[in-house]
Design an enzyme around this catalytic site. Structure first.
Site, PDB file in Angstrom:
ATOM      1  N   ALA A  33       1.966   2.402  10.046  1.00 51.49           N
ATOM      2  CA  ALA A  33       1.772   3.320   8.914  1.00 51.49           C
ATOM      3  C   ALA A  33       2.829   3.015   7.865  1.00 51.49           C
ATOM      4  O   ALA A  33       3.896   2.499   8.189  1.00 51.49           O
ATOM      5  CB  ALA A  33       1.898   4.770   9.360  1.00 51.49           C
ATOM      6  N   SER A  35       4.851   4.930   6.507  1.00 49.83           N
ATOM      7  CA  SER A  35       6.092   5.679   6.711  1.00 49.83           C
ATOM      8  C   SER A  35       6.887   5.196   7.924  1.00 49.83           C
ATOM      9  O   SER A  35       8.038   5.573   8.080  1.00 49.83           O
ATOM     10  CB  SER A  35       5.789   7.171   6.866  1.00 49.83           C
ATOM     11  OG  SER A  35       4.963   7.383   7.995  1.00 49.83           O
ATOM     12  N   TYR A  36       6.323   4.348   8.758  1.00 50.79           N
ATOM     13  CA  TYR A  36       7.047   3.857   9.935  1.00 50.79           C
ATOM     14  C   TYR A  36       8.153   2.900   9.509  1.00 50.79           C
ATOM     15  O   TYR A  36       7.938   2.011   8.687  1.00 50.79           O
ATOM     16  CB  TYR A  36       6.120   3.132  10.900  1.00 50.79           C
ATOM     17  CG  TYR A  36       5.085   3.977  11.599  1.00 50.79           C
ATOM     18  CD1 TYR A  36       5.040   5.354  11.448  1.00 50.79           C
ATOM     19  CD2 TYR A  36       4.142   3.393  12.405  1.00 50.79           C
ATOM     20  CE1 TYR A  36       4.082   6.115  12.099  1.00 50.79           C
ATOM     21  CE2 TYR A  36       3.178   4.144  13.065  1.00 50.79           C
ATOM     22  CZ  TYR A  36       3.158   5.509  12.902  1.00 50.79           C
ATOM     23  OH  TYR A  36       2.203   6.258  13.551  1.00 50.79           O
ATOM     24  N   GLY A  37       9.326   3.079  10.088  1.00 56.54           N
ATOM     25  CA  GLY A  37      10.448   2.201   9.764  1.00 56.54           C
ATOM     26  C   GLY A  37      10.862   2.301   8.314  1.00 56.54           C
ATOM     27  O   GLY A  37      11.282   1.312   7.718  1.00 56.54           O
ATOM     28  N   GLY A  39       9.048   2.422   5.850  1.00 54.08           N
ATOM     29  CA  GLY A  39       8.188   1.566   5.041  1.00 54.08           C
ATOM     30  C   GLY A  39       8.174   0.102   5.434  1.00 54.08           C
ATOM     31  O   GLY A  39       7.418  -0.675   4.869  1.00 54.08           O
TER      32      GLY A  39
END
Length: 78
Positions: A33, A35-37, A39
């Site tokens: 996604a 938003s993971y990490g 971005g």
């Protein structure tokens, strides 16, 4: 394979190593996604897949805001 910790708790180098091991073991479905990490998960996954993209499935999400990075908050407060 879940990629939520790529770019945060798992470094890009470690993530690519894990992705390589998973891919070699036959894992071709990846969950990520924007938003993971903060971005970076999607970028890490995209870099790894490169010429393998036609052999992989990618699940991602839409509508999730990327959380602000700490240094961005500090800059705006300064």
């Amino acid at each position: 394979m879940g990629c939520a910790s790529f770019g945060s708790r798992v470094s890009p180098h470690q993530a690519k190593r894990l992705l390589g091991q998973a891919f070699d073991a036959g894992i071709t479905y990846f969950d990520t996604a924007p938003s993971y990490g903060l971005g970076s998960s999607e970028a890490i996954l995209g870099t790894f897949l490169g010429g393998k993209r036609d052999r992989a499935w990618i699940a991602t999400k839409v509508g999730l805001a990327v959380p602000p990075r700490r240094h961005d908050l500090e800059r705006s407060a300064g």
